[in-house]
Design a protein around this motif. Structure first.
Motif, PDB file in Angstrom:
ATOM      1  N   LEU A  72     -19.437  34.097 -39.293  1.00 29.26           N
ATOM      2  CA  LEU A  72     -18.046  33.822 -38.971  1.00 29.26           C
ATOM      3  C   LEU A  72     -17.841  33.773 -37.468  1.00 29.26           C
ATOM      4  CD1 LEU A  72     -15.079  33.467 -39.822  1.00 29.26           C
ATOM      5  CD2 LEU A  72     -14.897  35.972 -39.894  1.00 29.26           C
ATOM      6  N   GLU A  73     -18.397  34.748 -36.766  1.00 26.14           N
ATOM      7  CA  GLU A  73     -18.228  34.818 -35.319  1.00 26.14           C
ATOM      8  C   GLU A  73     -18.895  33.629 -34.631  1.00 26.14           C
ATOM      9  OE1 GLU A  73     -17.970  38.426 -32.079  1.00 26.14           O
ATOM     10  OE2 GLU A  73     -19.218  38.669 -33.864  1.00 26.14           O
ATOM     11  N   GLU A  74     -19.967  33.123 -35.197  1.00 24.51           N
ATOM     12  CA  GLU A  74     -20.642  31.954 -34.630  1.00 24.51           C
ATOM     13  C   GLU A  74     -19.898  30.658 -34.948  1.00 24.51           C
ATOM     14  OE1 GLU A  74     -24.421  32.317 -36.467  1.00 24.51           O
ATOM     15  OE2 GLU A  74     -25.023  34.071 -35.266  1.00 24.51           O
ATOM     16  N   LEU A  75     -19.247  30.619 -36.096  1.00 24.50           N
ATOM     17  CA  LEU A  75     -18.556  29.399 -36.527  1.00 24.50           C
ATOM     18  C   LEU A  75     -17.275  29.150 -35.736  1.00 24.50           C
ATOM     19  CD1 LEU A  75     -18.206  27.066 -38.648  1.00 24.50           C
ATOM     20  CD2 LEU A  75     -16.941  28.734 -40.044  1.00 24.50           C
ATOM     21  N   LEU A  76     -16.504  30.205 -35.495  1.00 22.97           N
ATOM     22  CA  LEU A  76     -15.158  30.050 -34.944  1.00 22.97           C
ATOM     23  C   LEU A  76     -15.117  29.301 -33.606  1.00 22.97           C
ATOM     24  CD1 LEU A  76     -13.641  33.503 -35.936  1.00 22.97           C
ATOM     25  CD2 LEU A  76     -13.014  31.259 -36.854  1.00 22.97           C
ATOM     26  N   PRO A  77     -16.000  29.571 -32.639  1.00 30.16           N
ATOM     27  CA  PRO A  77     -15.911  28.838 -31.373  1.00 30.16           C
ATOM     28  C   PRO A  77     -16.162  27.336 -31.512  1.00 30.16           C
ATOM     29  CG  PRO A  77     -17.250  30.817 -31.118  1.00 30.16           C
ATOM     30  CD  PRO A  77     -17.045  30.610 -32.584  1.00 30.16           C
ATOM     31  N   ASP A  78     -16.815  26.934 -32.590  1.00 30.33           N
ATOM     32  CA  ASP A  78     -17.135  25.523 -32.786  1.00 30.33           C
ATOM     33  C   ASP A  78     -16.101  24.782 -33.618  1.00 30.33           C
ATOM     34  OD1 ASP A  78     -19.450  25.871 -31.324  1.00 30.33           O
ATOM     35  OD2 ASP A  78     -20.689  26.279 -33.079  1.00 30.33           O
ATOM     36  N   MET A  79     -15.039  25.477 -34.041  1.00 35.79           N
ATOM     37  CA  MET A  79     -13.979  24.810 -34.804  1.00 35.79           C
ATOM     38  C   MET A  79     -13.195  23.891 -33.874  1.00 35.79           C
ATOM     39  SD  MET A  79     -14.165  26.274 -37.924  1.00 35.79           S
ATOM     40  CE  MET A  79     -12.664  26.692 -38.799  1.00 35.79           C
ATOM     41  N   PRO A  80     -12.638  22.788 -34.384  1.00 33.78           N
ATOM     42  CA  PRO A  80     -11.848  21.883 -33.542  1.00 33.78           C
ATOM     43  C   PRO A  80     -10.686  22.620 -32.873  1.00 33.78           C
ATOM     44  CG  PRO A  80     -12.309  20.878 -35.674  1.00 33.78           C
ATOM     45  CD  PRO A  80     -12.752  22.305 -35.778  1.00 33.78           C
ATOM     46  N   ASP A  81     -10.519  22.420 -31.578  1.00 33.90           N
ATOM     47  CA  ASP A  81      -9.527  23.178 -30.808  1.00 33.90           C
ATOM     48  C   ASP A  81      -8.105  22.959 -31.288  1.00 33.90           C
ATOM     49  OD1 ASP A  81     -11.449  24.315 -29.203  1.00 33.90           O
ATOM     50  OD2 ASP A  81     -11.278  22.791 -27.621  1.00 33.90           O
ATOM     51  N   ASP A  82      -7.789  21.748 -31.764  1.00 31.88           N
ATOM     52  CA  ASP A  82      -6.401  21.450 -32.122  1.00 31.88           C
ATOM     53  C   ASP A  82      -6.078  21.755 -33.581  1.00 31.88           C
ATOM     54  OD1 ASP A  82      -8.024  19.405 -33.045  1.00 31.88           O
ATOM     55  OD2 ASP A  82      -6.508  17.850 -32.762  1.00 31.88           O
ATOM     56  N   VAL A  83      -7.036  22.330 -34.314  1.00 31.69           N
ATOM     57  CA  VAL A  83      -6.799  22.698 -35.712  1.00 31.69           C
ATOM     58  C   VAL A  83      -6.645  24.216 -35.791  1.00 31.69           C
ATOM     59  CG1 VAL A  83      -7.602  22.538 -38.087  1.00 31.69           C
ATOM     60  CG2 VAL A  83      -8.250  20.764 -36.434  1.00 31.69           C
ATOM     61  N   PRO A  84      -5.457  24.727 -36.124  1.00 31.36           N
ATOM     62  CA  PRO A  84      -5.275  26.175 -36.204  1.00 31.36           C
ATOM     63  C   PRO A  84      -6.197  26.809 -37.240  1.00 31.36           C
ATOM     64  CG  PRO A  84      -3.157  25.043 -36.234  1.00 31.36           C
ATOM     65  CD  PRO A  84      -4.213  23.990 -36.383  1.00 31.36           C
ATOM     66  N   VAL A  85      -6.634  28.030 -36.931  1.00 32.12           N
ATOM     67  CA  VAL A  85      -7.469  28.793 -37.861  1.00 32.12           C
ATOM     68  C   VAL A  85      -6.688  30.025 -38.309  1.00 32.12           C
ATOM     69  CG1 VAL A  85      -9.585  30.134 -38.153  1.00 32.12           C
ATOM     70  CG2 VAL A  85      -9.621  28.011 -36.819  1.00 32.12           C
ATOM     71  N   VAL A  86      -6.490  30.130 -39.623  1.00 29.55           N
ATOM     72  CA  VAL A  86      -5.819  31.282 -40.229  1.00 29.55           C
ATOM     73  C   VAL A  86      -6.894  32.125 -40.905  1.00 29.55           C
ATOM     74  CG1 VAL A  86      -4.088  32.058 -41.890  1.00 29.55           C
ATOM     75  CG2 VAL A  86      -3.750  29.897 -40.648  1.00 29.55           C
ATOM     76  N   LEU A  87      -7.115  33.323 -40.415  1.00 33.04           N
ATOM     77  CA  LEU A  87      -8.121  34.202 -41.011  1.00 33.04           C
ATOM     78  C   LEU A  87      -7.448  35.020 -42.111  1.00 33.04           C
ATOM     79  CD1 LEU A  87     -11.068  35.106 -40.865  1.00 33.04           C
ATOM     80  CD2 LEU A  87     -10.366  36.895 -39.269  1.00 33.04           C
ATOM     81  N   ASP A  88      -7.942  34.851 -43.326  1.00 34.85           N
ATOM     82  CA  ASP A  88      -7.342  35.519 -44.482  1.00 34.85           C
ATOM     83  C   ASP A  88      -7.952  36.911 -44.613  1.00 34.85           C
ATOM     84  OD1 ASP A  88      -5.991  36.063 -46.789  1.00 34.85           O
ATOM     85  OD2 ASP A  88      -6.777  34.365 -47.925  1.00 34.85           O
ATOM     86  N   VAL A  89      -7.185  37.926 -44.177  1.00 33.93           N
ATOM     87  CA  VAL A  89      -7.695  39.296 -44.192  1.00 33.93           C
ATOM     88  C   VAL A  89      -6.831  40.242 -45.021  1.00 33.93           C
ATOM     89  CG1 VAL A  89      -8.878  39.075 -41.973  1.00 33.93           C
ATOM     90  CG2 VAL A  89      -6.509  39.844 -42.017  1.00 33.93           C
TER      91      VAL A  89
END
Length: 261
Positions: A72-89
């Motif tokens: 997860l920690e490796e994936l997040l920096p490579d996500m598209p900058d303009d697409v919001p990421v909602v972490l379901d916790v």
């Protein structure tokens, strides 16, 4: 001043014409963990043109142990900058503990928003509410049948328990909190009465796809705040003969038609 989470989400929806939230729920393959990051990056790459947001569910990563959290920690920096990421916790704990959850998700992982359980009270939300540009979604009416046990129960004054969550959202607005506050409303349990009883705030709506939710329940609600309709299994695992992009495009079109975008 940074852009608010709600404005970032609205801009993404306007750009793509899509309110689809792509859920990232990697089923642990314990004998081949290296296949999981490859799968996740493929899903993100192929669905990004149709995604208003991505929603990784932390439980699936935690189930893979330390390596899962590293993924997860490796994936997040490579996500598209303009697409919001909602972490379901779905975290809900006393304030001191919540402070460290907030630091972990907003500061260390740097996600745009998280889901929270509000049922221990408003003070448990406060550590998350002073992050400019971030968002939280409060569990309000979830998509499981058991939501009738507590969330949809009627109070002595005729209101429903989930309306108390709506009161927390209104309070955050009245206090001009820096963090955008929205609600989780499951599509399988959503109806016009529920939507009429909650404030006009961003909605995260799971239940489409594998859970069989009906999009028609959202029509005519009059809510102007940007919604997110989440699909997880329906994109990642159902109809494997179809590509991820094709499935995302189909769901995005269905959502667009139902919401009148």
């Amino acid at each position: 001043m940074s852009i608010s989470f709600t404005d970032k989400l609205a801009a993404r929806i306007e750009k793509t014409g899509s309110a689809l939230c792509v859920g990232l729920d990697p089923r642990p393959v314990m004998d081949d963990l290296q296949a999981v990051p490859v799968l996740l990056r493929k899903v993100v790459e192929e669905t990004a043109p149709y995604a208003a947001a991505f929603k990784p569910n932390i439980a699936y990563f935690e189930a893979m142990g330390l390596r899962g959290l590293e993924m997860l920690e490796e994936l997040l920096p490579d996500m598209p900058d303009d697409v919001p990421v909602v972490l379901d916790v779905k975290r809900g704990d006393i304030g001191e503990t919540q402070k460290y959850y907030a630091q972990a998700y907003f500061e260390r992982l740097g996600v745009d928003a998280v889901t929270l359980s509000p049922f221990m009270g408003y003070d448990t939300l406060e550590p998350f509410l002073e992050y400019e540009g971030k968002g939280v979604y409060l569990l309000t009416v979830t998509s499981n049948p058991g939501s009738s046990d507590i969330e949809r129960r009627e109070l002595s004054d005729g209101r429903k328990v989930y309306e108390l969550v709506g009161d927390m959202v209104r309070r955050s607005m009245q206090e001009h909190r820096k963090t955008s506050v929205g609600m989780v409303v499951g599509l399988t349990n959503a109806d016009s009465d529920i939507l009429a009883r909650i404030p006009d705030a961003p909605l995260l709506i799971p239940g489409l796809g594998a859970q069989g939710g009906d999009l028609s329940s959202l029509s005519g609600s009059g809510h102007a705040a940007p919604p997110l309709i989440n699909v997880s299994r329906g994109i990642m695992y159902q109809n494997p003969e179809l590509g991820f992009a094709e499935k995302a495009q189909t769901f995005a079109a269905r959502i667009r038609e139902a919401l009148g975008y």
